[in-house]
Structure formats: structure tokens, C-alpha cells
Scaffold this active site. Structure first.
Site, PDB file in Angstrom:
ATOM      1  N   ASN A 168       0.663  -1.190   0.129  1.00  0.00           N
ATOM      2  CA  ASN A 168      -0.118  -0.025  -0.114  1.00  0.00           C
ATOM      3  C   ASN A 168       0.702   1.343  -0.104  1.00  0.00           C
ATOM      4  O   ASN A 168       0.456   2.184  -0.410  1.00  0.00           O
ATOM      5  CB  ASN A 168      -0.985   0.094   1.207  1.00  0.00           C
ATOM      6  CG  ASN A 168      -0.286   0.221   2.472  1.00  0.00           C
ATOM      7  OD1 ASN A 168       0.617  -0.375   2.817  1.00  0.00           O
ATOM      8  ND2 ASN A 168      -1.252   0.669   3.338  1.00  0.00           N
ATOM      9  N   SER A 245      -0.756  -7.334   7.266  1.00  0.00           N
ATOM     10  CA  SER A 245      -1.878  -8.019   7.908  1.00  0.00           C
ATOM     11  C   SER A 245      -1.702  -8.408   9.491  1.00  0.00           C
ATOM     12  O   SER A 245      -0.558  -8.987   9.532  1.00  0.00           O
ATOM     13  CB  SER A 245      -2.810  -8.624   7.127  1.00  0.00           C
ATOM     14  OG  SER A 245      -1.912  -9.744   6.856  1.00  0.00           O
ATOM     15  N   VAL A 248      -0.828 -12.511   9.270  1.00  0.00           N
ATOM     16  CA  VAL A 248       0.453 -12.662   8.643  1.00  0.00           C
ATOM     17  C   VAL A 248       1.877 -12.186   9.743  1.00  0.00           C
ATOM     18  O   VAL A 248       2.483 -12.976  10.213  1.00  0.00           O
ATOM     19  CB  VAL A 248       0.881 -12.195   7.445  1.00  0.00           C
ATOM     20  CG1 VAL A 248       2.340 -12.340   7.036  1.00  0.00           C
ATOM     21  CG2 VAL A 248       0.083 -12.623   6.349  1.00  0.00           C
ATOM     22  N   GLU A 266       4.077  -4.010  12.483  1.00  0.00           N
ATOM     23  CA  GLU A 266       3.157  -3.015  12.537  1.00  0.00           C
ATOM     24  C   GLU A 266       2.023  -3.604  11.492  1.00  0.00           C
ATOM     25  O   GLU A 266       2.266  -4.251  10.403  1.00  0.00           O
ATOM     26  CB  GLU A 266       3.793  -1.752  11.743  1.00  0.00           C
ATOM     27  CG  GLU A 266       4.733  -0.756  12.860  1.00  0.00           C
ATOM     28  CD  GLU A 266       4.024  -0.746  14.004  1.00  0.00           C
ATOM     29  OE1 GLU A 266       2.850  -0.579  13.943  1.00  0.00           O
ATOM     30  OE2 GLU A 266       4.944  -0.621  14.935  1.00  0.00           O
ATOM     31  N   CYS A 300      -3.224   2.056   6.404  1.00  0.00           N
ATOM     32  CA  CYS A 300      -3.323   1.573   7.843  1.00  0.00           C
ATOM     33  C   CYS A 300      -4.004   2.516   8.588  1.00  0.00           C
ATOM     34  O   CYS A 300      -4.586   2.140   9.587  1.00  0.00           O
ATOM     35  CB  CYS A 300      -2.059   1.061   8.144  1.00  0.00           C
ATOM     36  SG  CYS A 300      -0.836   2.255   8.073  1.00  0.00           S
ATOM     37  N   GLU A 481       8.225   2.879  14.902  1.00  0.00           N
ATOM     38  CA  GLU A 481       9.258   3.188  13.781  1.00  0.00           C
ATOM     39  C   GLU A 481       9.218   4.511  13.626  1.00  0.00           C
ATOM     40  O   GLU A 481       8.500   5.398  14.011  1.00  0.00           O
ATOM     41  CB  GLU A 481       8.713   2.404  12.422  1.00  0.00           C
ATOM     42  CG  GLU A 481       8.276   0.950  12.616  1.00  0.00           C
ATOM     43  CD  GLU A 481       7.880   0.300  11.198  1.00  0.00           C
ATOM     44  OE1 GLU A 481       8.963   0.019  10.312  1.00  0.00           O
ATOM     45  OE2 GLU A 481       6.702   0.569  10.631  1.00  0.00           O
TER      46      GLU A 481
END
Ligand code: NAD
Length: 500
Positions: A168, A245, A248, A266, A300, A481
Site C-alpha cells: 500500500n 496484515s 501474517v 506493524e 493502515c 518506527e
């Protein structure tokens, strides 16, 4: 790779031929050992192939890890200034290739060209920020109980870092992982999302031409279950940084934990905007549309739940609908497009499934919906019209699960207290915003909202590269981050005691 190199160097913005992409291992472009590649298609025109991207296997990954391992001791012994000089060069190259990189991004995952250009510029800014980090202080001197001793902390790189990134933000996210990994002395094996692997190769050309020593940055493109899981399992990888996601991410985290590797996750969000009774409704509507529908809702931090206090619910809804109806859906390469397609067939199916679920569970569809937009020019792409649901109850699926599409769920609250309770009633805690003119409402929200990013009178989507970013609850592994926070993941603290 020659088509990719031509694509990046072309000043003609109309370069359209599909590019055959390679992996990048030990300073060289390398075809996958299997020789297999899969086509990446333009989600705005499914027939158009953007590139053929490697279907790598574990042997390709092993080669990349071996290259990163052999480069790591020499790389960590360079000064921060020397490492930073290479990041500055990569930033300049990225900047000079904004047009080609942005077009590739739009053709691979659909976001509008303007957004793609903005993201590429952000990538260059992130590289420069971390280039400067190479010259900043590290560690503390701590008074020892032994007056003759020197005690201090220093930081050491983890070693080889595996980077797993989503589609994304094909430039910004990998760069905000790779740049700090490198400046703090790690070498990198990057697995980009397959969906945006042509764009990933264009980014890699910037690192290649900047002159990073062979093996310092490597890229292996392939299926998540093969290369992504391979990174999580690989004993030669000392740290794994993942964005994607929840399902995962948790699997990656469990695998890394099992073998004692450091990891950072994240993941998803279900981000609320609260509109208080005293909000400036025009601004709140703008923020809801921009935060929820730009990038086709595939951020997100995208606004997904719109929690509006009873007194202004109807007037807010009316203003929102009037604006949503004017949004132009189309191919992101066209200058008048505001909203591109969903990034892939998978996303398209997921978004339409959630819309169907919303209707089945009794929410009222006010705009958009499952059927494709009427414009025949959009018939060949994964287009979903901006969708607004009214009367969404907090227990409905569309109020609880991440949709990752252009879908807004309107939820009514009695008052601000109930609005904050509703906003917190989620497994996610990535970002949240409140529109109000009242300072005590703002302070209550800042204090009580369980989200890693809280914003007052600003949309939920909005991340600044110099500030820490990450989620609470299931949105994150609780690490951060970006900004100076990145040093926490990409280094280990060593406490040193020196007795003369
Ligand atoms: P995804 O989890 O499907 O994929 C992310 C990456 O993981 C890709 O590179 C993919 O190939 C890889 N992968 C897939 N299966 C794997 C496996 N079994 N083992 C290891 N790696 C595997 O996510 P996506 O669809 O690419 O991205 C969308 C998701 O990312 C959304 O949930 C979104 O909220 C989240 N996201 C979070 C942030 C953040 O900073 N919190 C930012 C952007 C996106």
C-alpha cells in the site's frame, strides 16, 4: 532488467512495455533460480501487464542472506558519516526519478499519480533524515558506583535485518525500514510485496547506483509464504521488521520469537474519527473524506469508523454525502481522478464482501455499494465507488474488522464519553482523531484514547517521518518506527564498564 533500467532512466512518461524484474543479490541483478516469473497487472486495466516479477524460492533467499552476512562486518565498521553519504546519494537518485517511480506505483497498485509522487518525495526525505542520523550522538555516560571507572552505553547493529513490506506504500514503508537499518550498521534482505515488485526494483536501482557495497542491500521477490516466512525462519537473519496484515504479522512474530530473533510488527487498524457536537463540521467532513477515502481507503491509518455525536449526526451526514457524491473515481494516471481502483483482485473481492456483509447485517447503504461504478470506462478495473453506511452498530462486522477499502461506517454516539468508549471498543489501536473546539474534550480524548497516534482537528491518516509511529493493542508489537524511535529496533544496547 533492461526494461526496468530503461523505465527508470526514461524521461518519456509513456513507457508502457512490461518489465522483466530480477532479484538483487550481492550487488548484482539476478534472475530467480527457478526462472519463473509472474505477471503484475494494472488494477485500473486488468489486461495491462506492468511487469513480470520473480517467483523466487528459498535458494534465492539463502543467496541473499549469505551476501548480506558477508558484507555486514565491513559495513558496520564504516563511520556513520560514510554510511550517511550513500543514503544522501540514494535520496538524490530517488528524487530525480520521481516521475518514473510514481507512474510505476500508480500502474501497479492504483493510487493517484499525485499521491504516488508525494510518497516518492517522502521516501527521499526519509533517506535524508536517516543519512543525518549517522552523525548524531549514540548512548549515555552513566555514573558508576566505582569513582575510578567509566560506565557508558553504546549501540550495536543487529546484523542482517529482514524487511517484509506491504503493497500500500510501496516506497515509503520499505524506505522507512531500510534507511534506519542501514544507517545503524545493519545489512538488509528485503522482500517487497509481489504486487508492487516493479516499483521495488526501481527503488533498488537507486541504492545500486548510489554505490552501496555489494551485499549491503539485497532484494528477493516472491510469495509471502515462501520468502516472507523464509525470512522469519532463517537462522542467518538477526532481526525481522514486518508491516502488513495481523494474521501474517502474528505468524512472523511467533516464528521469529521461536528462534530468538528480534522482531517488529506493524499491522492493521480500524481507525475512528470522532465528530463532537462543537466540531467545525465542514472541516470534519473534509477530514473524513480525505482520511477515509484517499488511496481508496488502503492506508493502515485510514478512517474507517466515523463516530458522530447525536446533536450533529444528521447535519454531518448530509454534508458528507454531498461531498462524497462529487468524488471522481478513475485511473490514477488521469489528472482529474480523485480515487483509484482497489489494488488487486484480492482486495476488490474483500471490499465487496464486506459491503455485502454490511447490508446483510442491517446497516443502511447511503452511497456506493457492491455494484461497480456505472462509468463504462471503469469496467475493466477493480473500481469500487466510495461507500457510506449509516446506522452502523458497534457489533457489526463492518464496525469491527479492517476492510482496507473506500468504505465509511457512520456510528451515532450519545455524547463524547460514549464516542470515546466506542472508539476504544476495538482490537486495534493505530490512529484516531477528534474534531472539537473544546480544549478539555481534546485533552480527555488524548488521555483516554488507546491509539499510537491521536490527532485533534486533523484526519486519522497523517504520519510525519521525524515522529515515532506505531500502534497499540493488536495493531503492533508495541515497538515504534520512524524518527529517532527507529534506533530502538535496529540496534542493541551494550552497557560498557571500563576500569583503568
Ligand atoms: P499482508 O500481510 O498480506 O502482506 C504483507 C507482506 O507480508 C507482503 O510482503 C507479503 O508478501 C508478506 N507475506 C504474506 N504472507 C506471508 C507469510 N505467510 N509469511 C511472511 N510474510 C508473508 O498485507 P498486505 O495486504 O500487503 O498489506 C495490507 C495490510 O498492511 C493491512 O492490514 C494494513 O493495515 C497493514 N499496514 C499496516 C501499516 C502500519 O504501519 N501499521 C502500514 C501499512 C499497511
Amino acid at each position: 532488467m533492461k526494461e526496468v533500467i530503461r523505465m527508470i532512466n526514461s524521461t518519456e512518461v509513456s513507457v508502457q512495455e512490461p518489465a522483466a524484474v530480477d532479484n538483487y543479490v550481492g550487488g548484482n541483478w539476478k534472475a530467480p533460480r527457478s526462472g519463473q516469473r509472474t505477471p503484475n497487472r494494472n488494477p485500473a486495466r486488468k489486461e495491462e501487464i506492468v511487469g513480470f516479477v520473480p517467483a523466487s524460492d528459498r535458494d534465492d533467499l539463502n543467496d541473499a542472506v549469505a551476501a548480506a552476512d558477508s558484507a555486514r562486518m565491513a559495513w558496520r565498521k564504516l563511520s556513520g558519516a560514510a554510511r550517511g553519504a550513500l543514503l544522501y546519494k540514494a535520496a538524490d537518485l530517488l528524487d530525480s526519478r520521481t516521475e518514473a517511480i510514481a507512474r510505476s506505483m500508480t500502474r501497479e497498485m492504483g493510487k493517484t499519480l499525485n499521491e504516488a509522487k508525494g510518497e516518492t518525495a517522502r521516501g527521499a526525505a526519509i533517506l535524508r533524515y536517516y543519512a543525518g542520523e549517522g552523525m548524531r550522538p549514540v548512548g549515555d555516560v552513566i555514573p558508576s558506583t566505582d569513582p575510578s571507572a567509566l560506565m557508558y552505553t553504546t549501540r550495536k547493529p543487529l546484523g542482517v535485518v529482514g524487511v517484509i513490506s506491504p503493497w500500500n506504500f510501496p516506497v515509503a514503508i520499505p524506505v522507512w525500514k531500510i534507511a534506519p537499518a542501514l544507517i545503524y550498521g545493519n545489512t538488509v534482505v528485503w522482500k517487497p510485496a509481489v504486487e508492487t515488485a516493479v516499483t521495488a526494483a526501481l527503488i533498488l536501482t537507486c541504492f545500486h547506483e548510489a554505490g552501496f557495497p555489494a551485499g549491503v542491500v539485497n532484494m528477493v521477490i516472491g510469495d509471502g509464504a515462501v520468502i516472507g516466512q523464509g525470512i522469519a525462519e532463517h537462522p542467518g537473519i538477526h532481526g525481522v521488521t514486518f508491516t502488513g496484515s495481523n494474521a501474517v504479522g502474528k505468524q512472523v512474530g511467533r516464528t521469529a520469537l521461536e528462534r530468538g530473533a528480534k522482531y517488529q510488527l506493524e499491522m492493521g487498524g480500524k481507525n475512528p474519527i470522532i465528530v463532537a457536537a462543537d466540531a467545525d463540521l465542514e472541516l470534519a467532513v473534509e477530514a473524513t473524506i480525505s482520511g477515509g477515502l484517499r488511496s481508496t481507503g488502503q492506508k493502515c491509518t485510514a478512517t474507517s469508523r466515523v463516530i458522530v455525536v447525536h446533536e450533529v449526526y444528521e447535519s454531518f451526514k448530509e454534508k458528507l454525502l454531498a461531498k462524497v457524491e462529487g468524488l471522481r473515481v478513475g485511473d490514477g494516471l488521469k489528472p482529474d481522478t480523485w480515487l483509484g481502483p482497489c489494488a488487486s483482485a484480492k482486495q476488490y473481492d474483500t471490499v465487496r464482501r464486506y459491503i455485502r456483509k454490511g447490508v446483510e447485517e442491517g446497516a443502511v447503504l447511503l452511497a456506493g455499494g457492491e455494484t461497480a461504478p456505472a462509468d463504462p470506462a471503469l469496467a475493466d478495473g477493480y473500481f469500487v465507488a466510495p461507500t457510506v453506511f449509516d446506522r452502523v452498530s458497534p457489533t457489526m462486522t463492518i464496525a469491527r474488522e479492517e476492510i482496507f477499502g473506500p468504505v465509511l461506517a457512520l456510528i451515532e454516539a450519545r455524547d463524547l464519553k460514549e464516542a470515546i468508549d466506542l472508539a476504544n471498543d476495538s482490537e486495534f489501536g493505530l490512529s484516531a482523531s477528534l474534531y472539537t473546539r473544546d480544549i478539555s474534550s481534546a485533552l480527555t480524548f488524548i488521555d483516554e484514547m488507546d491509539a499510537g497516534l491521536v490527532r485533534i482537528n486533523a484526519e486519522t491518516a497523517g504520519v510525519e517521518l521525524q515522529a515515532p509511529f506505531g500502534g497499540m493493542k493488536s495493531s503492533s508489537s508495541h515497538s515504534r518506527e520512524q524518527g529517532q524511535a527507529a534506533i530502538e529496533f535496529f540496534t542493541s544496547v551494550k552497557t560498557v564498564f571500563v576500569k583503568p
